[in-house]
Every structure is written in structure tokens, then in C-alpha cells.
Design a protein around this motif. Structure first.
Motif, PDB file in Angstrom:
ATOM      1  N   VAL A 150       0.859  -1.183   0.000  1.00  0.00           N
ATOM      2  CA  VAL A 150       0.000   0.000   0.000  1.00  0.00           C
ATOM      3  C   VAL A 150       0.893   1.231   0.000  1.00  0.00           C
ATOM      4  CG1 VAL A 150      -1.839   1.229   1.222  1.00  0.00           C
ATOM      5  CG2 VAL A 150      -1.740  -1.276   1.314  1.00  0.00           C
ATOM      6  N   ILE A 151       0.658   2.113  -0.957  1.00  0.00           N
ATOM      7  CA  ILE A 151       1.507   3.303  -1.081  1.00  0.00           C
ATOM      8  C   ILE A 151       0.630   4.551  -1.031  1.00  0.00           C
ATOM      9  CG2 ILE A 151       3.172   4.509  -2.564  1.00  0.00           C
ATOM     10  CD1 ILE A 151       3.773   1.767  -3.880  1.00  0.00           C
ATOM     11  N   LEU A 152       0.990   5.500  -0.182  1.00  0.00           N
ATOM     12  CA  LEU A 152       0.262   6.774  -0.100  1.00  0.00           C
ATOM     13  C   LEU A 152       1.183   7.871  -0.645  1.00  0.00           C
ATOM     14  CD1 LEU A 152      -1.538   5.059   1.733  1.00  0.00           C
ATOM     15  CD2 LEU A 152      -1.510   6.883   3.430  1.00  0.00           C
ATOM     16  N   LEU A 153       0.716   8.600  -1.629  1.00  0.00           N
ATOM     17  CA  LEU A 153       1.546   9.650  -2.228  1.00  0.00           C
ATOM     18  C   LEU A 153       0.802  10.987  -2.233  1.00  0.00           C
ATOM     19  CD1 LEU A 153       2.850   7.660  -5.349  1.00  0.00           C
ATOM     20  CD2 LEU A 153       4.158   8.224  -3.287  1.00  0.00           C
ATOM     21  N   PRO A 154       1.507  12.102  -2.047  1.00  0.00           N
ATOM     22  CA  PRO A 154       0.856  13.418  -2.090  1.00  0.00           C
ATOM     23  C   PRO A 154       0.338  13.735  -3.497  1.00  0.00           C
ATOM     24  CG  PRO A 154       3.246  13.648  -1.952  1.00  0.00           C
ATOM     25  CD  PRO A 154       2.948  12.189  -1.797  1.00  0.00           C
ATOM     26  N   GLY A 155      -0.697  14.559  -3.579  1.00  0.00           N
ATOM     27  CA  GLY A 155      -1.356  14.827  -4.854  1.00  0.00           C
ATOM     28  C   GLY A 155      -0.621  15.713  -5.835  1.00  0.00           C
ATOM     29  N   PRO A 156       0.066  16.776  -5.378  1.00  0.00           N
ATOM     30  CA  PRO A 156       0.710  17.658  -6.363  1.00  0.00           C
ATOM     31  C   PRO A 156       1.714  16.884  -7.216  1.00  0.00           C
ATOM     32  CG  PRO A 156       0.607  18.734  -4.225  1.00  0.00           C
ATOM     33  CD  PRO A 156       0.195  17.308  -4.003  1.00  0.00           C
ATOM     34  N   PRO A 157       1.571  16.904  -8.534  1.00  0.00           N
ATOM     35  CA  PRO A 157       2.447  16.105  -9.398  1.00  0.00           C
ATOM     36  C   PRO A 157       3.936  16.341  -9.154  1.00  0.00           C
ATOM     37  CG  PRO A 157       0.606  16.970 -10.665  1.00  0.00           C
ATOM     38  CD  PRO A 157       0.505  17.588  -9.305  1.00  0.00           C
ATOM     39  N   LYS A 158       4.299  17.565  -8.821  1.00  0.00           N
ATOM     40  CA  LYS A 158       5.725  17.859  -8.579  1.00  0.00           C
ATOM     41  C   LYS A 158       6.236  17.135  -7.334  1.00  0.00           C
ATOM     42  CE  LYS A 158       6.884  22.053 -10.963  1.00  0.00           C
ATOM     43  NZ  LYS A 158       5.625  22.554 -11.541  1.00  0.00           N
ATOM     44  N   GLU A 159       5.340  16.734  -6.450  1.00  0.00           N
ATOM     45  CA  GLU A 159       5.745  15.962  -5.266  1.00  0.00           C
ATOM     46  C   GLU A 159       5.621  14.467  -5.532  1.00  0.00           C
ATOM     47  OE1 GLU A 159       3.798  17.386  -1.674  1.00  0.00           O
ATOM     48  OE2 GLU A 159       3.580  19.373  -2.554  1.00  0.00           O
ATOM     49  N   LEU A 160       4.520  14.091  -6.170  1.00  0.00           N
ATOM     50  CA  LEU A 160       4.249  12.662  -6.398  1.00  0.00           C
ATOM     51  C   LEU A 160       5.290  12.013  -7.310  1.00  0.00           C
ATOM     52  CD1 LEU A 160       0.975  10.826  -6.976  1.00  0.00           C
ATOM     53  CD2 LEU A 160       2.527  10.918  -8.921  1.00  0.00           C
ATOM     54  N   MET A 161       5.622  12.708  -8.403  1.00  0.00           N
ATOM     55  CA  MET A 161       6.515  12.079  -9.389  1.00  0.00           C
ATOM     56  C   MET A 161       7.883  11.730  -8.804  1.00  0.00           C
ATOM     57  SD  MET A 161       5.706  14.216 -12.810  1.00  0.00           S
ATOM     58  CE  MET A 161       4.078  14.317 -13.517  1.00  0.00           C
ATOM     59  N   PRO A 162       8.614  12.705  -8.217  1.00  0.00           N
ATOM     60  CA  PRO A 162       9.924  12.324  -7.675  1.00  0.00           C
ATOM     61  C   PRO A 162       9.823  11.318  -6.532  1.00  0.00           C
ATOM     62  CG  PRO A 162       9.434  14.626  -7.172  1.00  0.00           C
ATOM     63  CD  PRO A 162       8.369  14.151  -8.098  1.00  0.00           C
ATOM     64  N   LEU A 163       8.768  11.425  -5.765  1.00  0.00           N
ATOM     65  CA  LEU A 163       8.624  10.498  -4.642  1.00  0.00           C
ATOM     66  C   LEU A 163       8.436   9.070  -5.147  1.00  0.00           C
ATOM     67  CD1 LEU A 163       8.712  10.906  -1.643  1.00  0.00           C
ATOM     68  CD2 LEU A 163       6.239  11.124  -1.605  1.00  0.00           C
ATOM     69  N   PHE A 164       7.669   8.925  -6.210  1.00  0.00           N
ATOM     70  CA  PHE A 164       7.464   7.575  -6.741  1.00  0.00           C
ATOM     71  C   PHE A 164       8.765   7.032  -7.333  1.00  0.00           C
ATOM     72  CE2 PHE A 164       6.186   4.325  -9.787  1.00  0.00           C
ATOM     73  CZ  PHE A 164       5.444   3.524  -8.943  1.00  0.00           C
ATOM     74  N   VAL A 165       9.429   7.851  -8.146  1.00  0.00           N
ATOM     75  CA  VAL A 165      10.643   7.377  -8.823  1.00  0.00           C
ATOM     76  C   VAL A 165      11.758   7.106  -7.814  1.00  0.00           C
ATOM     77  CG1 VAL A 165      12.452   8.012 -10.467  1.00  0.00           C
ATOM     78  CG2 VAL A 165      10.061   8.531 -10.982  1.00  0.00           C
ATOM     79  N   GLU A 166      11.965   8.059  -6.902  1.00  0.00           N
ATOM     80  CA  GLU A 166      13.134   7.940  -6.017  1.00  0.00           C
ATOM     81  C   GLU A 166      12.901   6.983  -4.843  1.00  0.00           C
ATOM     82  OE1 GLU A 166      14.101  12.013  -5.035  1.00  0.00           O
ATOM     83  OE2 GLU A 166      14.142  12.478  -7.185  1.00  0.00           O
ATOM     84  N   ALA A 167      11.710   7.002  -4.287  1.00  0.00           N
ATOM     85  CA  ALA A 167      11.490   6.198  -3.088  1.00  0.00           C
ATOM     86  C   ALA A 167      10.780   4.874  -3.379  1.00  0.00           C
ATOM     87  CB  ALA A 167      10.695   7.001  -2.067  1.00  0.00           C
ATOM     88  N   CYS A 168       9.768   4.901  -4.258  1.00  0.00           N
ATOM     89  CA  CYS A 168       8.960   3.677  -4.444  1.00  0.00           C
ATOM     90  C   CYS A 168       9.563   2.702  -5.449  1.00  0.00           C
ATOM     91  CB  CYS A 168       7.544   4.047  -4.889  1.00  0.00           C
ATOM     92  SG  CYS A 168       6.700   5.102  -3.717  1.00  0.00           S
ATOM     93  N   GLU A 169      10.095   3.219  -6.551  1.00  0.00           N
ATOM     94  CA  GLU A 169      10.576   2.299  -7.588  1.00  0.00           C
ATOM     95  C   GLU A 169      11.669   1.361  -7.083  1.00  0.00           C
ATOM     96  OE1 GLU A 169      11.212   4.037 -11.447  1.00  0.00           O
ATOM     97  OE2 GLU A 169       9.173   4.827 -11.514  1.00  0.00           O
ATOM     98  N   PRO A 170      12.653   1.857  -6.310  1.00  0.00           N
ATOM     99  CA  PRO A 170      13.663   0.908  -5.810  1.00  0.00           C
ATOM    100  C   PRO A 170      13.042  -0.164  -4.901  1.00  0.00           C
ATOM    101  CG  PRO A 170      14.414   3.175  -5.516  1.00  0.00           C
ATOM    102  CD  PRO A 170      12.982   3.247  -5.939  1.00  0.00           C
TER     103      PRO A 170
END
Ligand code: ATP
Ligand code: MG
Length: 418
Positions: A150-170
Motif C-alpha cells: 500500500v503506497i500513499l503519495l501526495p497529490g501535487p504532481p511535482k511531489e508525487l513524481m519524484p517520490l514515486f521514482v526515487e522512493a517507491c521504484e527501488p
């Protein structure tokens, strides 16, 4: 593993805002080999969000929430996820300290409301958000004996995108087998989608490990072949094999198998043969020249041409005899051929391309008094030895007729240069 995305936010249930986060997440997940099976947009309502979360947790292995992590009353994602999972929320001391520091660094005092952004699902780890105050959350848990991420990410795209790539993808990559993707695209001009598919389907259906998508643009069909394998070489071998077989079946209808546009292919073929081109455009009003000149280096082969919209400019710029125009009308095989020959002579190009037609919506009463139907188009290509011409009839509005006419002219030229 299949994923579901839940985008929280009432604004995306209005015609004014679109959920672009899920498109981004889908692209990134697909690249990891994870298919998105469902996505849901839910308004800022605790009950609705909880219901959506329950359903998602029941049917997907990875559930990603986007938005609703802010400090306000309508930010309810944490609460909904906790309710659906049957887990508590606890205020995380480290996350809270990080938020105080973030505000202090900006010489601001943190409003008390913000504290709830440090509420974590029991067992979740914080995904540090460098671009905003709400941290993301990652929870590896089980629901009814099934493992769920289960992953919770903030809505603003400028926050969501780097958070997904940097923290979730690995973190996700650790859970997934290594996969490499290869893609190949075949592009076909002016063939109906159904015809392309009837020729291609018997072949690509035999490649169960290749995902085939057929995309229809206005005057072009694209076949996309995508394959994922443990090694890149294996993936390439598969897409190359299916593409080669389909290309054989479609024969010369395929104008590109490496991403090149039709105009690029035409220019390349002219250059390979040491030829130059000039155009005399009536119905397309420069569309063909526009497409050719949009390609860097086109000046090596495309000399230019004339937009000969009125009858007398056909005579002035391309030497079309007035008598010929009076006799046959401007939209005719004879005049179009004369235009192609004339523009070739005037410019000294190796090849002259001419196009006339009736863009519509109404039919045309031509200079010879004859009715010419909307959508009718003549294309002629002169190379000094002979002049070939083609007549086509395109359906649709002005925009479509002109687009198809330009596409047809470029495709005829491509065929001539094969
Ligand atoms: P905030 O702390 O900014 O409130 P949040 O995590 O609560 O963050 P939301 O309040 O849901 O996020 O959304 C904040 C903004 O982010 C929205 O106004 C919108 O512009 C953008 N946004 C939210 N969700 C999406 C989405 N799915 N697609 C595109 N943009 C979105
Ligand atoms: Mg918000």
C-alpha cells in the motif's frame, strides 16, 4: 502483481481538473512490468474513500493512493486507508520533527493542523517528501492472508513524481523479477485499420509473449509491439521477429519500422538517390511543404515550390497553359500533370509533385463549368521521363480531406522512390 490506483480529490470529478497522476504512475508501473488493472477517482469523502480502498485491497496486490495527504479537513486518505485496512494511525515523532524543521527552515511556524500529516499507518515507513510537507507512506502488509503493498503519495504532481521514482521504484523493483523491455513500431499510411489488423492479427496472435497495440491516427495506422524478457536481447529478438513477419505481410504499405515519419522516409529516399524535389500545392496550401521542411536537413533535397491556389497562378508559376485550365478545369488529371511538369521545369528539380482537389465542404464548379465533388483529389509526379497521376476521393470535412491529401501525396512519392 497487479496494481490499482486511487486518485483522491473532488476536483477531478468536475470537468475542470484531470487526474494526470494516474497516467504517470501507470507509465512508470508498466515500465517495471506491473499492469494497472483498475483506477478509481474518488471525491473527498471518508466513506467513499474507505469503500474504494476496501475494494482495491480486495482485488489488487499493489494499491497506490494519490492525493489527500494535506493538512486540511478534506484530506482523508490516511484515515480511509487505515479504516479499510483495519489499522490504527499513530503520530510519528520523526516525521513530526522533520515537518517542524521544514517550516523552521522557511522561517515559518507550523500551523497545528499540519501535525496530522505525520500520522502513519501502523507498520508503514515514511517516504520522505523533499518537495512538500506531506510525507508519503509505504506499507507492506497482509489482508485476508494475501500480501499487499500500500503506497500513499501526495497529490501535487511535482511531489508525487519524484517520490514515486526515487522512493517507491527501488522498493518495488526488489519485489519484482528483472525484466527488460523492447518495443517496435510499424507505421502504415492510408490503410483502413480493419485491413491492417486483418493482415497482421493472424501473425501477432502467434506471439503470445508480445503485447500488440494498434493505434489509428487520422491518416496513419501504427502497430506497436512490446515484449518483456529477463534480458534485453531476448526481448528484442521477439519484437523484431513479429515485426519482420507483419512487415512482410503488409508489404510496401509499411513506411517505417524504426520510428521515422513519412516525410523523413521520403527525404531519405530522395537523398539516397541523389534527387531533388519541388512541389506545386493547390488544395493542401503548403501542408506538404510544411511537413517536409519540418525535418532538419530537408534543404538538401527539397528545393521548395509554390502554393498555386488560383487558376492564374498555376499558369504564372508553373506554366500551365490557360487553354488546358479552361478545357479540363483546375481539378483535373491534365492540369495536375501539367503543374507537376511545370514546377519541375521552373525549379530545375529532379521531381515535380503537384496536387489539386476540392477540400469542401461544398462541391466545386470548376473553370470548365463542370461540377467537381468535394473530397476529390488529383496528385501528379513528374520526373522528366514520365508523369504519373492518381485520383482519390476522401470523405470528411476540409481538415480531414486536406490532411489525407497531403499524406497520400507523400506516400505516392515514397512508393515511386522504392
Ligand atoms: P496538499 O498538501 O497540497 O493538500 P495533497 O496530498 O492533499 O496535497 P491534494 O490536496 O489531493 O493533495 O491535491 C493537491 C493538488 O495537487 C491539487 O489541487 C491538484 O492540483 C493536484 N493533484 C491532486 N491529485 C492530482 C491528480 N490525480 N492528478 C493531477 N494533479 C493532482
Ligand atoms: Mg490536499
Amino acid at each position: 502483481m497487479i496494481a490499482e490506483i486511487i486518485a483522491a480529490g473532488s476536483e477531478m470529478l468536475t470537468p475542470h481538473r484531470q487526474d494526470t497522476n494516474s497516467l504517470y504512475l501507470t507509465e512508470r508501473l508498466n515500465a517495471l512490468g506491473v499492469a494497472v488493472a483498475f483506477k478509481t477517482i474518488v471525491g473527498d469523502n471518508l466513506q467513499h474513500l474507505t469503500d474504494a480502498a476496501r475494494i482495491a485491497l480486495h482485488r489488487a496486490d499493489i494499491v497506490i493512493f494519490s492525493g489527500g495527504l494535506g493538512p486540511t479537513e478534506d484530506d482523508l486518505t490516511r484515515e480511509a486507508a487505515a479504516a479499510a485496512l483495519g489499522l490504527g494511525l499513530h503520530r510519528d515523532a520523526d516525521a513530526l520533527t522533520a515537518m517542524y524543521k521544514r517550516f523552521a527552515a522557511r522561517r515559518m511556524t507550523m500551523p497545528p493542523n499540519n501535525a496530522k500529516q505525520a500520522d502513519l499507518l501502523a507498520g508503514a515507513v515514511v517516504l520522505e517528501n523533499k518537495n512538500g510537507s506531506a510525507p508519503g507512506q509505504w506499507l507492506d502488509t497482509t489482508v485476508n492472508g494475501h500480501r499487499k503493498i500500500v503506497i500513499l503519495l501526495p497529490g501535487p504532481p511535482k511531489e508525487l513524481m519524484p517520490l514515486f521514482v526515487e522512493a517507491c521504484e527501488p522498493l518495488l523493483a526488489r519485489e519484482l523479477p528483472e525484466r527488460h523491455f523492447a518495443k517496435r513500431i510499424l507505421r502504415i499510411a492510408l490503410m483502413p485499420e480493419s485491413k491492417v489488423d486483418s493482415l497482421a492479427a493472424p501473425i501477432y496472435k502467434k506471439f503470445a509473449d508480445v503485447e500488440t497495440t494498434i493505434l489509428a491516427h487520422s491518416s496513419e495506422i501504427q502497430l506497436h509491439f512490446l515484449c518483456a524478457k529477463p534480458t534485453l536481447a531476448e526481448a528484442h529478438a521477439r519484437v523484431d521477429a513479429v515485426a519482420a513477419k507483419v512487415e512482410d505481410a503488409l508489404d510496401e504499405a509499411v513506411f517505417s519500422n524504426n520510428g521515422q515519419t513519412l516525410e523523413e522516409v521520403v527525404l531519405l529516399r530522395l537523398e539516397m538517390r541523389g534527387l531533388t524535389l519541388a512541389t506545386a500545392e493547390s488544395i493542401t496550401g503548403g501542408l506538404i511543404s510544411q511537413r517536409l521542411t519540418s525535418i532538419a536537413g530537408s534543404s538538401r533535397t527539397f528545393l521548395g515550390g509554390a502554393i498555386v491556389y488560383s487558376p492564374w497562378l498555376k499558369t504564372k508559376f508553373a506554366d500551365v497553359p490557360e487553354a488546358l485550365i479552361r478545357k479540363h478545369g483546375t481539378v483535373s488529371e491534365a492540369v495536375t500533370k501539367a503543374l507537376a511538369e511545370g514546377i519541375r521545369k521552373q525549379t530545375g528539380a529532379s521531381i515535380g509533385l503537384a496536387i489539386t482537389g476540392v477540400a469542401g465542404p461544398g462541391d466545386l464548379t470548376d473553370t470548365n463549368g463542370k461540377e467537381k465533388p468535394a473530397g476529390g483529389v488529383y496528385i501528379a509526379i513528374a520526373d522528366g521521363r514520365s508523369t504519373e497521376s492518381t485520383h482519390k476521393k476522401f470523405a470528411g470535412d476540409r481538415e480531414r480531406v486536406r490532411t489525407f491529401a497531403a499524406q497520400q501525396a507523400l506516400d505516392l512519392l515514397r512508393h515511386k522512390l522504392i
